[in-house]
Enzyme design. Sequence first.
Site, mmCIF file in Angstrom:
data_model
loop_
_atom_site.group_PDB
_atom_site.id
_atom_site.type_symbol
_atom_site.label_atom_id
_atom_site.label_comp_id
_atom_site.label_asym_id
_atom_site.label_seq_id
_atom_site.Cartn_x
_atom_site.Cartn_y
_atom_site.Cartn_z
ATOM 1 N N GLY A 72 18.233 48.036 8.047
ATOM 2 C CA GLY A 72 19.476 48.797 8.493
ATOM 3 C C GLY A 72 19.254 48.786 10.117
ATOM 4 O O GLY A 72 18.353 48.170 10.578
ATOM 5 N N CYS A 116 10.421 44.238 15.660
ATOM 6 C CA CYS A 116 10.080 45.601 15.538
ATOM 7 C C CYS A 116 8.484 45.632 15.095
ATOM 8 O O CYS A 116 7.833 46.770 15.207
ATOM 9 C CB CYS A 116 10.595 46.261 14.450
ATOM 10 S SG CYS A 116 12.418 46.682 14.864
ATOM 11 N N TYR A 145 9.136 50.279 9.481
ATOM 12 C CA TYR A 145 10.042 49.061 9.116
ATOM 13 C C TYR A 145 9.024 47.986 9.877
ATOM 14 O O TYR A 145 8.816 46.927 9.502
ATOM 15 C CB TYR A 145 11.032 49.047 9.616
ATOM 16 C CG TYR A 145 11.979 47.635 9.660
ATOM 17 C CD1 TYR A 145 12.425 47.163 8.711
ATOM 18 C CD2 TYR A 145 12.159 47.241 11.055
ATOM 19 C CE1 TYR A 145 13.052 46.018 8.845
ATOM 20 C CE2 TYR A 145 12.875 45.966 11.104
ATOM 21 C CZ TYR A 145 13.351 45.406 10.009
ATOM 22 O OH TYR A 145 13.934 43.962 9.975
ATOM 23 N N ALA A 189 23.391 47.976 16.547
ATOM 24 C CA ALA A 189 23.953 48.304 17.835
ATOM 25 C C ALA A 189 25.312 47.280 18.146
ATOM 26 O O ALA A 189 26.428 47.989 18.357
ATOM 27 C CB ALA A 189 22.989 48.160 19.077
ATOM 28 N N ARG A 279 13.173 45.935 25.115
ATOM 29 C CA ARG A 279 13.092 44.918 24.239
ATOM 30 C C ARG A 279 13.603 43.564 24.641
ATOM 31 O O ARG A 279 14.760 43.496 24.770
ATOM 32 C CB ARG A 279 13.116 45.168 22.908
ATOM 33 C CG ARG A 279 12.543 43.823 21.820
ATOM 34 C CD ARG A 279 12.669 44.188 20.296
ATOM 35 N NE ARG A 279 11.700 45.473 20.064
ATOM 36 C CZ ARG A 279 11.682 46.318 18.913
ATOM 37 N NH1 ARG A 279 12.609 46.295 18.273
ATOM 38 N NH2 ARG A 279 10.650 46.998 18.618
HETATM 39 P P1 NAD Z 1 20.919 42.559 5.306
HETATM 40 O O1 NAD Z 1 20.483 43.902 4.881
HETATM 41 O O2 NAD Z 1 22.251 42.189 5.511
HETATM 42 O O3 NAD Z 1 20.199 41.450 4.279
HETATM 43 C C1 NAD Z 1 19.227 41.814 3.436
HETATM 44 C C2 NAD Z 1 19.749 41.563 1.913
HETATM 45 O O4 NAD Z 1 18.518 41.789 1.021
HETATM 46 C C3 NAD Z 1 20.603 42.766 1.352
HETATM 47 O O5 NAD Z 1 21.919 41.906 1.004
HETATM 48 C C4 NAD Z 1 20.064 43.598 0.237
HETATM 49 O O6 NAD Z 1 20.955 43.536 -0.919
HETATM 50 C C5 NAD Z 1 18.771 42.557 -0.052
HETATM 51 N N1 NAD Z 1 17.923 43.149 -0.837
HETATM 52 C C6 NAD Z 1 17.046 44.280 -0.377
HETATM 53 N N2 NAD Z 1 16.521 44.666 -1.345
HETATM 54 C C7 NAD Z 1 16.535 43.632 -2.262
HETATM 55 C C8 NAD Z 1 15.941 43.868 -3.735
HETATM 56 N N3 NAD Z 1 14.899 44.514 -4.182
HETATM 57 N N4 NAD Z 1 16.118 42.681 -4.723
HETATM 58 C C9 NAD Z 1 17.052 41.612 -4.061
HETATM 59 N N5 NAD Z 1 17.785 41.851 -2.875
HETATM 60 C C10 NAD Z 1 17.413 42.841 -2.062
HETATM 61 O O7 NAD Z 1 19.894 42.157 6.530
HETATM 62 P P2 NAD Z 1 19.803 40.992 7.473
HETATM 63 O O8 NAD Z 1 20.712 41.354 8.566
HETATM 64 O O9 NAD Z 1 20.712 39.894 6.645
HETATM 65 O O10 NAD Z 1 18.553 40.817 7.455
HETATM 66 C C11 NAD Z 1 17.951 39.615 6.680
HETATM 67 C C12 NAD Z 1 16.388 39.636 7.072
HETATM 68 O O11 NAD Z 1 16.318 39.458 8.569
HETATM 69 C C13 NAD Z 1 15.608 41.096 6.800
HETATM 70 O O12 NAD Z 1 14.361 40.843 6.205
HETATM 71 C C14 NAD Z 1 15.604 41.699 7.902
HETATM 72 O O13 NAD Z 1 14.609 42.769 7.857
HETATM 73 C C15 NAD Z 1 15.274 40.338 8.804
HETATM 74 N N6 NAD Z 1 15.708 40.638 10.542
HETATM 75 C C16 NAD Z 1 16.940 40.884 10.664
HETATM 76 C C17 NAD Z 1 17.354 41.464 12.054
HETATM 77 C C18 NAD Z 1 18.926 41.411 12.283
HETATM 78 O O14 NAD Z 1 18.805 41.720 13.464
HETATM 79 N N7 NAD Z 1 19.598 41.430 11.362
HETATM 80 C C19 NAD Z 1 16.290 41.520 13.059
HETATM 81 C C20 NAD Z 1 14.922 41.157 12.644
HETATM 82 C C21 NAD Z 1 14.649 40.942 11.036
#
Ligand code: NAD
Length: 319
Positions: A72, A116, A145, A189, A279
């Site tokens: 999130g 992070c 996280y 954000a 950052r």
């Molecule tokens: P998001 O929350 O839109 O997507 C993550 C998906 O994982 C969700 O659809 C969720 O339902 C699924 N999920 C979570 N737990 C699960 C489980 N137990 N089984 C099956 N599915 C599961 O997030 P995002 O923005 O698309 O991010 C994707 C990846 O990139 C994540 O690992 C996140 O930590 C990483 N990331 C994202 C950002 C960003 O700015 N969006 C920045 C740094 C890292």
Amino acid sequence: MVFGAGGFIGNHLVNRLKSEGFWVRGVDVKYPEFGQTKADDFIIGDLRDAKVVESLFFRDFDEVYQLAADMGGAGYLFTGENDADVIFNSAQVNLNTAKYCTADKAGRLFFTSSACIYPAYNQTDPDNPVCGEKSAYPADPESDYGWEKLFSERLYQAFHRNHGINVRIARYHNIFGPLGTWQGGREKAPAALCRKIAEATDGTEMEIWGDGRQTRSFLYIDECIEGTVRLMRSDYSDPVNIGSEEMISIADLAEAIIKLSGKQLKIQSVEGPQGVRGRNSDNRLIAEVLGWKPEQPLIQGLATTYQWIASQVAIKNHV
Ligand code: NAD
């Protein structure tokens, strides 16, 4: 195969892989919130369950992308209220993936880590944050996280060394764009600001969390996907930043979106979770390793994203 294919980045990644002609399997606990998935096969399953993860590998895959995480924006990750869930849920998914995504089942495995993971002590000055890949240690991520991501980086690297998994690790820095979460508490954000501005009545005020001097950089989704695919197909197995180097304060980001909206709005600072003070991505390594780095100006992606969120707000208001 894409884990987290129902999420923001996973959904875009499936589209990219399909456009390249791959057969794609998506896995998530839910379908994408916006639009239909293009995956050939979409499995609804909880990746915390070892039996589910084991069963996914009844055939071999060229590329497996592990994007699933309990995730999130600041309102979800930096209040402290969800720390146990965030660590437990994401670590469980990564432990299962490391165990069952073995070298004979997957050509390559991509893990999405995060900016992070970088130490809080290097991000106290909003004008001069340090986020070079080597600065990750001595470790001191600000959030749980970040600690989970750092643990999982090490998990995959250990499996790479000891069990031959062909791993790639990206440290994403604030990815944004259309089809991302824009309401509900998990939005990040840029999406939150676009929503607040789209919802605001012209001539009134809009709120930002903190004094607005905290800085970040934001990477548009198309460049994130480009960097992801390029890194996956490289031969580099240590962590690499995938982010923009165009650092901006949150107040300036809000001003830029207000300008795009054509409204007159006054910014009001209120108390709220903020994360680190400053950052920015450091793109020296990605340029060296891939001969490529993100270049698109922030304003371009912001314009597309604001338009999409404003249309979502309009749809919501007419339901
Ligand atoms: P998001 O929350 O839109 O997507 C993550 C998906 O994982 C969700 O659809 C969720 O339902 C699924 N999920 C979570 N737990 C699960 C489980 N137990 N089984 C099956 N599915 C599961 O997030 P995002 O923005 O698309 O991010 C994707 C990846 O990139 C994540 O690992 C996140 O930590 C990483 N990331 C994202 C950002 C960003 O700015 N969006 C920045 C740094 C890292």
